[in-house]
Write a protein that holds these residues in place. Structure first.
Motif, PDB file in Angstrom:
ATOM      1  N   THR A 121      69.078  21.101  45.822  1.00  0.00           N
ATOM      2  CA  THR A 121      69.276  22.449  45.273  1.00  0.00           C
ATOM      3  C   THR A 121      69.380  23.461  46.408  1.00  0.00           C
ATOM      4  O   THR A 121      68.525  23.500  47.295  1.00  0.00           O
ATOM      5  CB  THR A 121      68.087  22.823  44.360  1.00  0.00           C
ATOM      6  N   VAL A 122      70.445  24.238  46.374  1.00  0.00           N
ATOM      7  CA  VAL A 122      70.628  25.282  47.378  1.00  0.00           C
ATOM      8  C   VAL A 122      69.925  26.541  46.870  1.00  0.00           C
ATOM      9  O   VAL A 122      70.167  26.985  45.744  1.00  0.00           O
ATOM     10  CB  VAL A 122      72.135  25.556  47.608  1.00  0.00           C
ATOM     11  N   VAL A 123      69.029  27.096  47.699  1.00  0.00           N
ATOM     12  CA  VAL A 123      68.300  28.293  47.251  1.00  0.00           C
ATOM     13  C   VAL A 123      68.876  29.570  47.847  1.00  0.00           C
ATOM     14  O   VAL A 123      68.698  30.654  47.285  1.00  0.00           O
ATOM     15  CB  VAL A 123      66.776  28.198  47.553  1.00  0.00           C
ATOM     16  N   ALA A 124      69.552  29.461  48.988  1.00  0.00           N
ATOM     17  CA  ALA A 124      70.140  30.669  49.592  1.00  0.00           C
ATOM     18  C   ALA A 124      71.313  30.293  50.486  1.00  0.00           C
ATOM     19  O   ALA A 124      71.380  29.179  51.019  1.00  0.00           O
ATOM     20  CB  ALA A 124      69.093  31.418  50.412  1.00  0.00           C
ATOM     21  N   VAL A 125      72.248  31.223  50.582  1.00  0.00           N
ATOM     22  CA  VAL A 125      73.416  31.054  51.446  1.00  0.00           C
ATOM     23  C   VAL A 125      73.470  32.283  52.354  1.00  0.00           C
ATOM     24  O   VAL A 125      73.441  33.416  51.870  1.00  0.00           O
ATOM     25  CB  VAL A 125      74.702  30.948  50.587  1.00  0.00           C
ATOM     26  N   HIS A 126      73.502  32.047  53.670  1.00  0.00           N
ATOM     27  CA  HIS A 126      73.512  33.150  54.642  1.00  0.00           C
ATOM     28  C   HIS A 126      74.832  33.123  55.406  1.00  0.00           C
ATOM     29  O   HIS A 126      75.100  32.155  56.137  1.00  0.00           O
ATOM     30  CB  HIS A 126      72.381  32.992  55.666  1.00  0.00           C
ATOM     31  N   ALA A 127      75.658  34.152  55.260  1.00  0.00           N
ATOM     32  CA  ALA A 127      76.908  34.233  56.033  1.00  0.00           C
ATOM     33  C   ALA A 127      76.668  35.121  57.253  1.00  0.00           C
ATOM     34  O   ALA A 127      76.145  36.231  57.121  1.00  0.00           O
ATOM     35  CB  ALA A 127      78.017  34.825  55.172  1.00  0.00           C
ATOM     36  N   ASP A 128      77.043  34.596  58.404  1.00  0.00           N
ATOM     37  CA  ASP A 128      76.826  35.332  59.660  1.00  0.00           C
ATOM     38  C   ASP A 128      78.190  35.617  60.279  1.00  0.00           C
ATOM     39  O   ASP A 128      78.840  34.725  60.828  1.00  0.00           O
ATOM     40  CB  ASP A 128      75.947  34.467  60.580  1.00  0.00           C
ATOM     41  N   SER A 129      78.633  36.855  60.173  1.00  0.00           N
ATOM     42  CA  SER A 129      79.988  37.205  60.626  1.00  0.00           C
ATOM     43  C   SER A 129      80.144  37.043  62.132  1.00  0.00           C
ATOM     44  O   SER A 129      81.189  36.593  62.604  1.00  0.00           O
ATOM     45  CB  SER A 129      80.324  38.650  60.262  1.00  0.00           C
ATOM     46  N   ASP A 130      79.119  37.392  62.906  1.00  0.00           N
ATOM     47  CA  ASP A 130      79.252  37.305  64.372  1.00  0.00           C
ATOM     48  C   ASP A 130      79.379  35.861  64.839  1.00  0.00           C
ATOM     49  O   ASP A 130      80.159  35.547  65.726  1.00  0.00           O
ATOM     50  CB  ASP A 130      78.033  37.940  65.057  1.00  0.00           C
ATOM     51  N   ARG A 131      78.605  34.983  64.208  1.00  0.00           N
ATOM     52  CA  ARG A 131      78.613  33.570  64.647  1.00  0.00           C
ATOM     53  C   ARG A 131      79.643  32.746  63.873  1.00  0.00           C
ATOM     54  O   ARG A 131      79.758  31.545  64.082  1.00  0.00           O
ATOM     55  CB  ARG A 131      77.212  32.976  64.492  1.00  0.00           C
ATOM     56  N   HIS A 132      80.377  33.372  62.951  1.00  0.00           N
ATOM     57  CA  HIS A 132      81.405  32.675  62.149  1.00  0.00           C
ATOM     58  C   HIS A 132      80.837  31.416  61.509  1.00  0.00           C
ATOM     59  O   HIS A 132      81.452  30.354  61.547  1.00  0.00           O
ATOM     60  CB  HIS A 132      82.617  32.293  63.019  1.00  0.00           C
ATOM     61  N   ARG A 133      79.661  31.534  60.925  1.00  0.00           N
ATOM     62  CA  ARG A 133      79.084  30.360  60.256  1.00  0.00           C
ATOM     63  C   ARG A 133      78.260  30.775  59.040  1.00  0.00           C
ATOM     64  O   ARG A 133      77.824  31.920  58.919  1.00  0.00           O
ATOM     65  CB  ARG A 133      78.249  29.518  61.213  1.00  0.00           C
ATOM     66  N   VAL A 134      78.082  29.784  58.188  1.00  0.00           N
ATOM     67  CA  VAL A 134      77.293  29.996  56.974  1.00  0.00           C
ATOM     68  C   VAL A 134      76.136  29.007  57.007  1.00  0.00           C
ATOM     69  O   VAL A 134      76.346  27.813  57.262  1.00  0.00           O
ATOM     70  CB  VAL A 134      78.151  29.725  55.708  1.00  0.00           C
ATOM     71  N   ASP A 135      74.929  29.488  56.786  1.00  0.00           N
ATOM     72  CA  ASP A 135      73.774  28.594  56.698  1.00  0.00           C
ATOM     73  C   ASP A 135      73.434  28.367  55.231  1.00  0.00           C
ATOM     74  O   ASP A 135      73.318  29.320  54.452  1.00  0.00           O
ATOM     75  CB  ASP A 135      72.569  29.177  57.441  1.00  0.00           C
ATOM     76  N   VAL A 136      73.303  27.097  54.903  1.00  0.00           N
ATOM     77  CA  VAL A 136      72.998  26.701  53.517  1.00  0.00           C
ATOM     78  C   VAL A 136      71.538  26.261  53.498  1.00  0.00           C
ATOM     79  O   VAL A 136      71.163  25.269  54.136  1.00  0.00           O
ATOM     80  CB  VAL A 136      73.931  25.538  53.085  1.00  0.00           C
ATOM     81  N   GLN A 137      70.728  27.028  52.774  1.00  0.00           N
ATOM     82  CA  GLN A 137      69.286  26.756  52.756  1.00  0.00           C
ATOM     83  C   GLN A 137      68.928  25.974  51.504  1.00  0.00           C
ATOM     84  O   GLN A 137      69.263  26.394  50.394  1.00  0.00           O
ATOM     85  CB  GLN A 137      68.564  28.098  52.773  1.00  0.00           C
ATOM     86  N   LEU A 138      68.237  24.845  51.703  1.00  0.00           N
ATOM     87  CA  LEU A 138      67.935  23.953  50.577  1.00  0.00           C
ATOM     88  C   LEU A 138      66.486  24.109  50.117  1.00  0.00           C
ATOM     89  O   LEU A 138      65.627  24.586  50.872  1.00  0.00           O
ATOM     90  CB  LEU A 138      68.203  22.503  50.997  1.00  0.00           C
ATOM     91  N   ALA A 139      66.253  23.677  48.865  1.00  0.00           N
ATOM     92  CA  ALA A 139      64.913  23.834  48.284  1.00  0.00           C
ATOM     93  C   ALA A 139      63.858  23.035  49.049  1.00  0.00           C
ATOM     94  O   ALA A 139      62.672  23.373  49.008  1.00  0.00           O
ATOM     95  CB  ALA A 139      64.934  23.408  46.816  1.00  0.00           C
ATOM     96  N   ASP A 140      64.279  21.962  49.772  1.00  0.00           N
ATOM     97  CA  ASP A 140      63.288  21.171  50.511  1.00  0.00           C
ATOM     98  C   ASP A 140      62.905  21.828  51.843  1.00  0.00           C
ATOM     99  O   ASP A 140      62.192  21.254  52.652  1.00  0.00           O
ATOM    100  CB  ASP A 140      63.802  19.736  50.730  1.00  0.00           C
ATOM    101  N   GLY A 141      63.441  23.022  52.088  1.00  0.00           N
ATOM    102  CA  GLY A 141      63.071  23.757  53.306  1.00  0.00           C
ATOM    103  C   GLY A 141      64.056  23.569  54.446  1.00  0.00           C
ATOM    104  O   GLY A 141      63.989  24.285  55.449  1.00  0.00           O
ATOM    105  N   SER A 142      64.974  22.607  54.317  1.00  0.00           N
ATOM    106  CA  SER A 142      65.935  22.374  55.402  1.00  0.00           C
ATOM    107  C   SER A 142      67.116  23.339  55.299  1.00  0.00           C
ATOM    108  O   SER A 142      67.354  23.949  54.253  1.00  0.00           O
ATOM    109  CB  SER A 142      66.432  20.917  55.377  1.00  0.00           C
ATOM    110  N   THR A 143      67.851  23.489  56.412  1.00  0.00           N
ATOM    111  CA  THR A 143      69.033  24.354  56.438  1.00  0.00           C
ATOM    112  C   THR A 143      70.161  23.606  57.125  1.00  0.00           C
ATOM    113  O   THR A 143      69.943  22.960  58.154  1.00  0.00           O
ATOM    114  CB  THR A 143      68.731  25.662  57.218  1.00  0.00           C
ATOM    115  N   GLU A 144      71.348  23.665  56.523  1.00  0.00           N
ATOM    116  CA  GLU A 144      72.520  23.049  57.149  1.00  0.00           C
ATOM    117  C   GLU A 144      73.586  24.129  57.289  1.00  0.00           C
ATOM    118  O   GLU A 144      73.559  25.138  56.584  1.00  0.00           O
ATOM    119  CB  GLU A 144      73.017  21.883  56.298  1.00  0.00           C
TER     120      GLU A 144
END
Ligand SMILES: Cc1cc2nc3c(=O)[nH]c(=O)nc-3n(C[C@H](O)[C@H](O)[C@H](O)COP(=O)(O)OP(=O)(O)OC[C@H]3O[C@@H](n4cnc5c(N)ncnc54)[C@H](O)[C@@H]3O)c2cc1C
Length: 410
Positions: A121-144
């Protein structure tokens, strides 16, 4: 600009109907590193696996964009898929779910273990314009991380504020039509001891819930002869949006070239004279509504109320209130450059450009897309062309956005 080092090129949040049919419409996208995050145990059927009803759309509509090439080529011989993909009638939802499961399995094996994150389950999505990347935060605490994220998390029913006074006896329409809840709902109908059930709403979800309630009533009548069984009152908030006032209006309000032409033989109910809009009820829901409107449906009545409060006496006396007042898009918390732009529980719609780019404060965001999460907006319901080229446009944009830098400049 160098490509950021990330876990995938495109992250799909949600692996249901949209993600599955989109990726199988654009097999060329699979040459990028695609990763699908799905909170359930498999990619494919999404919400369609839950319901014991017939689809509203004809079977072939669900697979109209299918491109059976590349990894999907063997599916040209799959009866589970082709039977539904060629059906010119609505189909039982379990057949649609089976077809999507078959397609989803093929997609999963094309993506490989690196390309799927199940029970995630994805709990949050963080888009970072400067780094041109999106971090996908999962319910188990990990981030990809990914170069781009597509939100394909589907829709949900939210408790409606106008029904707040009767909250303890409100059931969402989705739970009434859920296969897993059938015997529980049947038990509640019997336990109502003849007090009525009120369905709030008169659209497809209301008609689906009504059909199930009437089916269960018939079963109970046979199993418990003499037991008092509830009447179902359907509270309709006005005829708006489901129909035209007259055939003349239907002709006059037509949008040439964009709307299915009005056809009196097809669009006027022979029993009631109701003139349906293109966006109106179809197939079984339409037949059921016609019978209800004409007072020909044993065990059910239609109640008009401009606002739900006008039917408060009905809600008060009811043993069960079924909320069938529509679905809203759902998504995890969305952050852009550290700012929470849309919390998961926000009532705001997830708006997108015609090519699927997420609109943040009215501006298309380059790192985030939305794949038809929201229902068709009310003002576009009569437009059969709405979103018809979304898959093609989104695929083209994702392909360009995630192409290796050398390929972009070539
Ligand atoms: C009862 C019913 C009948 C319908 N009938 C029709 C019809 O006949 N024709 C039609 O066109 N439409 C119909 N719809 C509308 C239907 O919802 C959509 O067409 C379709 O299911 C949308 O596909 P989707 O991929 O957006 O959602 P889904 O298929 O529900 O997929 C969303 C996926 O995202 C996953 N997910 C959600 N949140 C997260 C998260 N935070 N992290 C990870 N995964 C997540 C879910 O587990 C799910 O698998 C119907 C809807 C309902 C409820």
């Amino acid at each position: 600009m160098a490509s950021p080092v990330v876990d995938s090129d495109i992250a799909f949040i949600g692996g249901g109907f949209r993600t599955t049919t989109f990726l199988s419409s654009a097999p060329a996208l699979l040459r990028h590193r695609v990763r699908v995050y799905e909170r359930g145990p498999g990619v494919g059927p999404g919400g369609f696996a839950r319901y014991g009803i017939t689809t509203t759309s004809i079977g072939s509509r669900f697979f109209k964009h299918l491109d059976l090439s590349g990894p999907f080529a063997p599916l040209a011989h799959s009866p589970a898929l082709t039977d539904v993909a060629h059906a010119e009638q609505p189909v039982a939802m379990h057949r649609l779910a089976d077809a999507l499961t078959t397609l989803g399995r093929t997609l999963q094996s094309a993506l490989g273990t690196e390309g799927t994150r199940l029970d995630s389950t994805v709990v949050a999505v963080h888009a970072d314009s400067d780094r041109h990347r999106v971090d996908v935060q999962l319910a188990d605490g990990s981030t990809e991380s990914a170069r781009h994220a597509v939100l394909a998390t589907g829709r949900t029913e939210r408790a409606h504020p106008e029904l707040a006074s009767w909250r303890t006896k409100v059931l969402l329409s989705g739970s009434v039509i859920a296969t897993a809840r059938r015997s529980e709902i049947k038990g509640r109908l019997l336990a109502a001891h003849g007090r009525p059930v009120v369905v709030a709403g008169s659209s497809h979800s209301a008609m689906s819930a009504l059909q199930i309630l009437l089916d269960l009533r018939t079963e109970l009548r046979a199993e418990h002869p003499g037991a008092p069984l509830p009447t179902v009152h359907v509270v309709r908030r006005g005829p708006a949006r489901l129909m035209h006032d007259s055939a003349d209006r239907a002709h006059r309000n037509q949008v040439p070239g964009r709307e299915r032409p009005f056809d009196p033989a097809r669009d006027v109910c022979p029993a009631t004279g109701i003139v349906y809009r293109d966006s109106g009820l179809r197939h079984r829901s339409r037949a059921l509504y016609c019978a209800l409107w004409a007072g020909e449906l044993p065990g059910a009545t239609l109640v008009d109320a401009a606002v739900l409060a006008d039917a408060s006496d009905r809600f008060e006396e009811a043993a069960i209130v079924v909320q069938a007042l529509g679905y809203r898009g759902q998504a995890p918390d969305l952050y852009v450059d550290g700012v929470l732009v849309r919390p998961g529980d926000s009532p705001d719609r997830l708006l997108a450009d015609d090519d699927g780019a997420l609109l943040v404060s009215g501006t298309a965001h380059p790192l985030l897309s939305v794949l038809r999460v929201e229902p068709t907006p009310l003002d576009r319901r009569d437009n059969t062309a709405y979103a018809s080229d979304l898959y093609q446009r989104l695929a083209g944009r994702l392909d360009r956005l995630t192409a290796p830098v050398a390929e972009v400049s070539a």
